[in-house]
Design a protein around this motif. Structure first.
Motif, PDB file in Angstrom:
ATOM      1  N   ARG A 145     -47.502   2.176  27.977  1.00  0.00           N
ATOM      2  CA  ARG A 145     -48.221   1.902  26.727  1.00  0.00           C
ATOM      3  C   ARG A 145     -49.668   1.479  26.954  1.00  0.00           C
ATOM      4  O   ARG A 145     -50.470   1.451  26.039  1.00  0.00           O
ATOM      5  CB  ARG A 145     -47.484   0.803  25.947  1.00  0.00           C
ATOM      6  CG  ARG A 145     -46.096   1.221  25.471  1.00  0.00           C
ATOM      7  CD  ARG A 145     -46.189   2.362  24.481  1.00  0.00           C
ATOM      8  NE  ARG A 145     -44.883   2.842  24.040  1.00  0.00           N
ATOM      9  CZ  ARG A 145     -44.240   3.865  24.590  1.00  0.00           C
ATOM     10  NH1 ARG A 145     -44.806   4.531  25.605  1.00  0.00           N
ATOM     11  NH2 ARG A 145     -43.063   4.248  24.141  1.00  0.00           N
TER      12      ARG A 145
ATOM     13  N   SER B 215     -47.906  12.531  34.759  1.00  0.00           N
ATOM     14  CA  SER B 215     -48.242  11.400  33.894  1.00  0.00           C
ATOM     15  C   SER B 215     -49.051  11.843  32.684  1.00  0.00           C
ATOM     16  O   SER B 215     -48.860  11.340  31.574  1.00  0.00           O
ATOM     17  CB  SER B 215     -49.016  10.344  34.686  1.00  0.00           C
ATOM     18  OG  SER B 215     -48.245   9.861  35.771  1.00  0.00           O
ATOM     19  N   LEU B 216     -49.971  12.781  32.872  1.00  0.00           N
ATOM     20  CA  LEU B 216     -50.746  13.295  31.751  1.00  0.00           C
ATOM     21  C   LEU B 216     -49.850  14.030  30.752  1.00  0.00           C
ATOM     22  O   LEU B 216     -50.016  13.908  29.536  1.00  0.00           O
ATOM     23  CB  LEU B 216     -51.840  14.237  32.251  1.00  0.00           C
ATOM     24  CG  LEU B 216     -53.029  13.587  32.963  1.00  0.00           C
ATOM     25  CD1 LEU B 216     -53.931  14.647  33.567  1.00  0.00           C
ATOM     26  CD2 LEU B 216     -53.820  12.703  32.004  1.00  0.00           C
TER      27      LEU B 216
ATOM     28  N   SER C 249     -47.028  11.240  29.111  1.00  0.00           N
ATOM     29  CA  SER C 249     -47.440  10.017  28.420  1.00  0.00           C
ATOM     30  C   SER C 249     -48.670  10.316  27.566  1.00  0.00           C
ATOM     31  O   SER C 249     -49.253  11.399  27.652  1.00  0.00           O
ATOM     32  CB  SER C 249     -47.764   8.903  29.426  1.00  0.00           C
ATOM     33  OG  SER C 249     -49.017   9.146  30.052  1.00  0.00           O
ATOM     34  N   ARG C 250     -49.070   9.334  26.767  1.00  0.00           N
ATOM     35  CA  ARG C 250     -50.270   9.470  25.947  1.00  0.00           C
ATOM     36  C   ARG C 250     -51.348   8.472  26.349  1.00  0.00           C
ATOM     37  O   ARG C 250     -52.337   8.301  25.636  1.00  0.00           O
ATOM     38  CB  ARG C 250     -49.907   9.279  24.475  1.00  0.00           C
ATOM     39  CG  ARG C 250     -48.950  10.331  23.948  1.00  0.00           C
ATOM     40  CD  ARG C 250     -48.719  10.174  22.456  1.00  0.00           C
ATOM     41  NE  ARG C 250     -47.836  11.217  21.937  1.00  0.00           N
ATOM     42  CZ  ARG C 250     -47.505  11.346  20.649  1.00  0.00           C
ATOM     43  NH1 ARG C 250     -47.981  10.479  19.749  1.00  0.00           N
ATOM     44  NH2 ARG C 250     -46.711  12.308  20.272  1.00  0.00           N
ATOM     45  N   VAL C 251     -51.162   7.819  27.475  1.00  0.00           N
ATOM     46  CA  VAL C 251     -52.088   6.777  27.898  1.00  0.00           C
ATOM     47  C   VAL C 251     -53.082   7.334  28.907  1.00  0.00           C
ATOM     48  O   VAL C 251     -52.948   8.455  29.399  1.00  0.00           O
ATOM     49  CB  VAL C 251     -51.313   5.590  28.504  1.00  0.00           C
ATOM     50  CG1 VAL C 251     -50.390   4.966  27.462  1.00  0.00           C
ATOM     51  CG2 VAL C 251     -50.516   6.033  29.727  1.00  0.00           C
ATOM     52  N   ASP C 252     -54.068   6.500  29.249  1.00  0.00           N
ATOM     53  CA  ASP C 252     -55.021   6.878  30.292  1.00  0.00           C
ATOM     54  C   ASP C 252     -54.337   6.827  31.658  1.00  0.00           C
ATOM     55  O   ASP C 252     -53.438   6.012  31.900  1.00  0.00           O
ATOM     56  CB  ASP C 252     -56.213   5.926  30.291  1.00  0.00           C
ATOM     57  CG  ASP C 252     -57.106   6.131  29.073  1.00  0.00           C
ATOM     58  OD1 ASP C 252     -57.029   7.203  28.451  1.00  0.00           O
ATOM     59  OD2 ASP C 252     -57.873   5.201  28.757  1.00  0.00           O
TER      60      ASP C 252
ATOM     61  N   ARG D 102     -58.775  17.625  26.170  1.00  0.00           N
ATOM     62  CA  ARG D 102     -58.139  16.383  25.736  1.00  0.00           C
ATOM     63  C   ARG D 102     -57.395  15.666  26.872  1.00  0.00           C
ATOM     64  O   ARG D 102     -57.650  14.487  27.123  1.00  0.00           O
ATOM     65  CB  ARG D 102     -57.210  16.638  24.548  1.00  0.00           C
ATOM     66  CG  ARG D 102     -56.716  15.346  23.885  1.00  0.00           C
ATOM     67  CD  ARG D 102     -55.915  15.671  22.632  1.00  0.00           C
ATOM     68  NE  ARG D 102     -56.741  16.325  21.625  1.00  0.00           N
ATOM     69  CZ  ARG D 102     -57.482  15.662  20.756  1.00  0.00           C
ATOM     70  NH1 ARG D 102     -57.519  14.336  20.764  1.00  0.00           N
ATOM     71  NH2 ARG D 102     -58.204  16.315  19.859  1.00  0.00           N
ATOM     72  N   PRO D 103     -56.485  16.310  27.602  1.00  0.00           N
ATOM     73  CA  PRO D 103     -55.847  15.591  28.712  1.00  0.00           C
ATOM     74  C   PRO D 103     -56.824  15.273  29.835  1.00  0.00           C
ATOM     75  O   PRO D 103     -56.691  14.240  30.504  1.00  0.00           O
ATOM     76  CB  PRO D 103     -54.743  16.550  29.168  1.00  0.00           C
ATOM     77  CG  PRO D 103     -55.137  17.881  28.656  1.00  0.00           C
ATOM     78  CD  PRO D 103     -55.881  17.632  27.397  1.00  0.00           C
TER      79      PRO D 103
ATOM     80  N   ARG E 298     -58.457  11.943  29.635  1.00  0.00           N
ATOM     81  CA  ARG E 298     -57.612  10.756  29.823  1.00  0.00           C
ATOM     82  C   ARG E 298     -57.419  10.375  31.286  1.00  0.00           C
ATOM     83  O   ARG E 298     -56.775   9.370  31.572  1.00  0.00           O
ATOM     84  CB  ARG E 298     -56.230  10.986  29.190  1.00  0.00           C
ATOM     85  CG  ARG E 298     -56.224  10.975  27.687  1.00  0.00           C
ATOM     86  CD  ARG E 298     -54.802  10.804  27.138  1.00  0.00           C
ATOM     87  NE  ARG E 298     -53.955  11.961  27.361  1.00  0.00           N
ATOM     88  CZ  ARG E 298     -52.839  11.964  28.069  1.00  0.00           C
ATOM     89  NH1 ARG E 298     -52.433  10.856  28.676  1.00  0.00           N
ATOM     90  NH2 ARG E 298     -52.108  13.059  28.191  1.00  0.00           N
TER      91      ARG E 298
END
Length: 254
Positions: A49, A66-67, A70-73, A97-98, A101
């Motif tokens: 998160r 991980s990219l 997840s939606r996190v950096d 977009r990815p 991040r």
């Protein structure tokens, strides 16, 4: 194996570390490693998160997973130039977009000045390449990079030095008219494990090229790594008992 350089003098690889292996790693091992990291860490990464920290990112298997998962950096730490070049090339092919991040850090974790940037850290195929003194530099750097309550998922190094040579052939892969192959030999060398990687490229007429690169590994038991991390505030994460991965967390109050 992806080294994480630290300030410890006996742990700093040459600038061209993995210069040979970087050419062959993805061709010979990427598919197997991609499935492994998804199985070992995919569920934990999906729960992030705050952010994901990939320690010893190599050519990017954990980073890409991980990219996607997840939606996190995502913060990828990879000091080895050859491996990082493959990682950057792969990231450059992603949609904007990815790609926005993920941040790639070309330094040791203890030199990257990362503070409270992730609640999930993954250290895959890396710790085995660090001598004990270098590990002691790594643990507090991970603690600083994690937020309170964050967790570390660490692939354990070999527990013991092999009593006899261990040989592993890598499945050959065809790329156009050429076939790429490799062989890993692990042998005892004092308190270390000598890991020799032999690679070759052949055509229908015979072998075109042969290359060799040697790495060193330092064995450590699960109990030893657990105790070392405990001195830096980490405690076992309940409900995680994989034989190859150690899962620990930082209590919210330390």
């Amino acid at each position: 194996m992806h080294p994480v350089i630290t300030r410890a003098a006996n742990a700093r690889p040459r600038p061209d570390s993995y210069a040979v292996t970087a050419e062959f790693y993805d061709v010979l091992q990427a598919d197997q490693d991609e499935a492994r990291v998804r199985r070992l860490y995919g569920r934990e990464v999906a729960r992030a998160r705050v952010g994901v920290l990939d320690i010893g990112a190599g050519t990017g298997r954990v980073t890409l997973m991980s990219l996607a998962g997840s939606r996190v950096d995502v913060h990828a730490v990879e000091p080895a130039r050859a491996m990082r070049t493959s990682l950057m090339t792969r990231l450059a092919t992603l949609p904007a977009r990815p790609r926005e991040r993920v941040t790639v850090h070309p330094h040791a974790l203890d030199e990257a000045s990362l503070c409270a940037i992730a609640d999930v850290a993954v250290c895959h195929n890396t710790v085995a390449c660090l001598p004990p003194a270098a590990r002691e530099v790594l643990w507090p750097a991970i603690g600083t990079a994690l937020v309170p309550g964050g967790s570390l998922f660490l692939q354990l190094p070999p527990a013991l030095i092999p009593v006899r040579d261990v040989l592993r052939l890598l499945p050959e892969k065809r790329v156009g008219e050429h076939v790429y192959g490799g062989r890993m030999t692990m042998s005892a060398a004092g308190n270390r494990i000598r890991t020799r990687m032999d690679y070759w490229v052949r055509s229908a007429e015979g072998v075109l090229r042969e290359h060799t690169e040697t790495f060193w590994m330092w064995p450590a038991s699960r109990a030893r790594i657990t105790d070392d991390l405990a001195r830096h505030g980490f405690v076992p994460l309940p409900g995680h008992h994989h034989p190859d991965v150690l899962a620990v967390t930082l209590p919210t109050r330390r």
